[in-house]
Design a protein around this motif. Sequence first.
Motif: not given
Length: 198
Positions: A65-75, A179-187
């Motif tokens: 998963x990602x907290x970056x809106x631009x990252x659409x992660x395949x599931x 407010x939880x969006x961040x470009x940091x890689x949460x993984x």
Amino acid sequence: MAKSKLSEYSAKRTFEATPEPAPTLAEGCGPLLFVVQQHSARRLHYDFRLECDGVLKSWAVPKGPSLDREEKRLAVQTEDHPYDYASFEGVIPEGQYGAGEVIVWDCGVYSPDEGGTCFDDRAEAQQRVREGLAKGKLSIELRGEKLKGSFALVRTRGSPRSGDSDSAKQWLLIKHKDRFVTPEEVTARSASVLSGIE
Ligand code: MN
């Protein structure tokens, strides 16, 4: 009922050989549970699971998963797992389905959130999850340790009725703006929220 809902889960596993939970249905209480397990199988991936109707609806997310809106992660949707799987950590032995280590990367509660949440109403929450999954579009609020805020699960192609079962299993997991969006890689936060192991 347990048998039919979890028959694919059962068929893939030998319970004498794997430490994974037996295929039993559970009736939970309170808000619905979500869990994300980091699974170091042949290919590292993250298993995203949502409690609904006594089982965990499940997707394998290769990049996590990602907290970056631009990252659409395949599931990629996988078989329903038993509710008890949510707290499973351990090593699935070589030669068994999904061999490799599983840790609980994140967990918490969730609710459908389109037009408002319903954390306190299990029946309504499950009904809305069922409807969202059937139409291929579900918006949820996650309250985990690492994953927080609103996310969308969107089926990308086809539908269960199209006959093209592989495309029907492809979804995207997308962070909504909040407010939880961040470009940091949460993984990068790799430790188990259950045991602390990495
Ligand atoms: Mn997996």
